[in-house]
Design a protein around this motif. Structure first.
Motif, PDB file in Angstrom:
ATOM      1  N   GLU A  27      28.880  40.594  24.544  1.00 35.26           N
ATOM      2  CA  GLU A  27      29.011  39.985  23.215  1.00 35.26           C
ATOM      3  C   GLU A  27      27.698  40.110  22.459  1.00 35.26           C
ATOM      4  OE1 GLU A  27      31.012  35.922  22.455  1.00 35.26           O
ATOM      5  OE2 GLU A  27      28.873  35.467  22.578  1.00 35.26           O
ATOM      6  N   LEU A  28      27.806  40.257  21.152  1.00 31.49           N
ATOM      7  CA  LEU A  28      26.640  40.298  20.281  1.00 31.49           C
ATOM      8  C   LEU A  28      26.862  39.364  19.094  1.00 31.49           C
ATOM      9  CD1 LEU A  28      26.000  44.167  20.057  1.00 31.49           C
ATOM     10  CD2 LEU A  28      24.771  42.533  21.499  1.00 31.49           C
ATOM     11  N   LEU A  29      25.800  38.704  18.670  1.00 30.91           N
ATOM     12  CA  LEU A  29      25.821  37.944  17.414  1.00 30.91           C
ATOM     13  C   LEU A  29      25.146  38.816  16.358  1.00 30.91           C
ATOM     14  CD1 LEU A  29      26.155  35.410  15.633  1.00 30.91           C
ATOM     15  CD2 LEU A  29      23.922  34.639  16.481  1.00 30.91           C
ATOM     16  N   ILE A  30      25.889  39.111  15.295  1.00 33.37           N
ATOM     17  CA  ILE A  30      25.385  39.981  14.230  1.00 33.37           C
ATOM     18  C   ILE A  30      25.135  39.154  12.971  1.00 33.37           C
ATOM     19  CG2 ILE A  30      25.768  42.075  12.889  1.00 33.37           C
ATOM     20  CD1 ILE A  30      25.806  42.651  15.844  1.00 33.37           C
ATOM     21  N   ILE A  31      23.941  39.298  12.402  1.00 33.81           N
ATOM     22  CA  ILE A  31      23.631  38.721  11.093  1.00 33.81           C
ATOM     23  C   ILE A  31      23.318  39.889  10.168  1.00 33.81           C
ATOM     24  CG2 ILE A  31      22.120  37.214   9.755  1.00 33.81           C
ATOM     25  CD1 ILE A  31      21.608  35.592  12.260  1.00 33.81           C
TER      26      ILE A  31
END
Length: 589
Positions: A27-31
């Motif tokens: 999983e990745l958190l993208i901003i």
């Protein structure tokens, strides 16, 4: 729900990418730095192989919007404080700000300068230090509050179940916390003091923990924020919890402090001690709300008022006594003790009079005790102490109540007998005294800008001449900080907590709060005075073989001190560093 312990931050020209490396989740958190979207997606080759700046981070503090646009706040360094019930507690020791924008070309020259001021304000708050977090444990609640919750409470994300009074990054966390699926990236941060120590008492191992939680409501600096607001919130409100852990049992004892719950001000005006002004307004409404909240949260209240019965403090003592009687809350009692009068001429043994007087109520209120998940005692009330600043006198008295309660707990747990005092165990005595003195210094620095006064008594149990000299130095330092730098510090706190919110058109369609530039002398003269006074003291104290030269130095620096001080008093309160940001979220009294 635990928060990710360790993240890898990948910075590209278009995105901030957070990769959890503690759980192995795909999983990745993208901003997105351009569209400002925040979302999760599978880790399927989104991390660029080249052209990205990659660094490990300890967590996300939040996002704050300034003139240039949003800024990402990340925690880059941490230091282990200790463990509570097997959960690791961390102190933040390093942070970074990253602008979404790659350049400042979209700003005017004035906006660029103003944006730089806002950035320095955010950095100022973060550099204050004493911010704490845990990725697995809720440090914003006392042990008693945590055990009095439903089983479903444990499954709620940490930032949602945190006590909002002590959640210092609540405002900057909002863009993340509004999305339910980002709970594991929302790290709640507390501000105040924490100490976790291990010791041996009579061949028995114990853990001694002290936690002070600083409230976000009516937060600020010493002379800029005093007293009560209409919502019942008071300045410098701090909840202090003492925890003793031994052989599967935890004992918790809670005290509170907070500014005198009346509508009053004490604005800096270059006088050593500005006169407090009691407002001609309805004190009953705000005070009633304050005590209703305190009774709901902590049970019965004993207001321990330590201010002077004579001089400028006396009007507040008389008013507080009268208004508490007028509120007619049967669960609130008033206890007055003129600290300075009772302890005059170094008679610090007189504090035993107050402790003895309140002993029946201390025993009645009790403390919280839990053994292997089974609760055997509940604390049913607290001592709410205050002096003028709720710092020096307050901390001395709170430490005494904590000591008596701790000795009772040690006896109940079978560690000592009923007559043994902690002074008989030198190692633990030093830990206890130093932890409470460190707590005093930390809480004082956050509100008044310097370490606490009277900490020689807290550390050693007696008042010393060196302690009096240190108190004089800290008092002088407080004077300069409170008059010449606390306006900026107050603005910084208001900006970080969201009491003032920056608009991106500020400086174009909306006036800049920094529109009026201060003349150079308002910055230079106080600095010249401090340097001149320091050199004057050095010239007097350090002997010189050539007496005539020493006299010339004394004359020169004495003249420089006098002239700079005369200029300061000539222009009066214009030299005082006043806050410039007007609250856009919460009305400031």
């Amino acid at each position: 729900m635990a928060v990710h312990e360790t993240l890898q931050l990948h910075i590209t020209s278009e995105k901030f990418i957070f990769e959890p490396i503690d759980t192995g989740e795909n999983e990745l958190l993208i901003i997105d730095r351009v569209t400002q979207e925040i979302y999760l997606q599978a880790n399927d080759g989104q991390i660029p192989a080249a052209g990205a700046i990659t660094k490990p981070v300890c967590g996300i503090m939040g996002i704050i919007r300034l003139i240039a646009g949003p800024y990402l706040l990340v925690i880059t360094k941490k230091e282990k404080v200790g463990e509570i019930q097997g959960h690791v507690i961390w102190k933040i020791t390093g942070t970074e700000l990253h602008s979404y924008k790659r350049t400042m070309l979209h700003l005017t020259e004035k906006q660029t300068r103003d944006n730089g001021v806002y950035v320095s304000m955010v950095e100022s708050v973060l550099k204050t230090g004493y911010f704490y977090f845990s990725t697995t444990y809720d440090i914003t609640h006392t042990l008693q509050r945590l055990h009095n919750t439903s089983p479903d409470f444990i499954s709620i994300p940490l930032h949602e179940r945190a006590d909002q009074r002590f959640l210092w990054n609540n405002h900057v966390l909002r863009e993340l916390s509004q999305q339910a699926d980002l709970g594991r990236y929302c790290l709640p941060v507390m501000h105040g003091f924490m100490s976790i120590s291990s010791s041996v008492i009579d061949n028995k191992s114990v853990n001694y923990i002290l936690i002070s939680r600083r409230c976000v409501y009516r937060a600020g600096t010493r002379f800029n924020v005093r007293g009560l607001d209409m919502e019942g919130q008071v300045a410098n409100f701090v909840e202090t919890e003492q925890i003793l852990q031994y052989d599967g049992t935890c004992c918790s004892y809670v005290q509170t402090r907070g500014s005198i719950p009346l509508h009053w001000t004490q604005r800096p005006c270059l006088k050593y001690m500005p006169l407090p002004q009691l407002r001609t307004t309805n004190h009953i409404e705000g005070m009633s709300r304050h005590f209703e909240d305190q009774v709901f949260l902590y049970g019965d209240q004993v207001v321990v008022n330590l201010v002077n019965s004579k001089g400028y403090e006396s009007q507040l003592e008389k008013a507080l006594k009268q208004y508490i009687a007028d509120v007619k809350n049967t669960r609130v009692k008033y206890e007055y003790f003129d600290f300075h009068h009772e302890c005059r001429k170094m008679r610090w043994d007189r504090l035993a009079v107050l402790v003895s007087r309140l002993e029946p109520l201390r025993k009645q209120f009790g403390y919280f005790m839990v053994t292997d998940g089974t609760v055997s005692k509940q604390q049913e009330g607290v001592f709410r102490s205050n002096c003028m600043d709720c710092l020096d006198r307050t901390n001395v008295v709170q430490g005494l109540f904590a000591k008596v309660t701790l000795e009772e707990q040690l006896h109940i747990l079978g560690i000592t007998d009923s007559v043994t005092k902690i002074e008989e165990f030198s190692e633990f005595k030093n830990i206890f005294n130093n932890v409470w003195a460190d707590n005093a210094d930390t809480i004082s620095k956050q509100y008044a800008g310097t370490g606490a006064l009277k900490t020689d008594f807290t550390r050693t149990g007696k008042r010393t001449k060196l302690g009096l000299l240190m108190d004089g130095w800290n008092s002088l330092t407080r004077y300069f900080k409170n008059n010449f730098s606390d306006g900026f510090r107050q603005d910084s706190i208001d900006l970080f907590l969201g009491n003032y919110q920056v608009e991106e058109n500020e400086g174009i369609t909306k006036p800049s709060p920094f529109q009026t530039e201060r003349d150079w002398k308002f910055y230079a003269i106080p600095v010249i005075f401090v340097i001149a006074m320091s050199m004057l003291i050095i010239s007097i104290l350090i002997p010189d073989e050539h007496v005539s030269e020493q006299l010339l130095y004394v004359l020169f620096w004495g003249t420089a001190s006098f002239v700079s001080l005369a200029v300061i008093y000539r222009y009066g309160s214009e030299f005082v560093d006043q806050p410039r940001l007007v609250h856009t979220k919460v009305k400031m009294d």
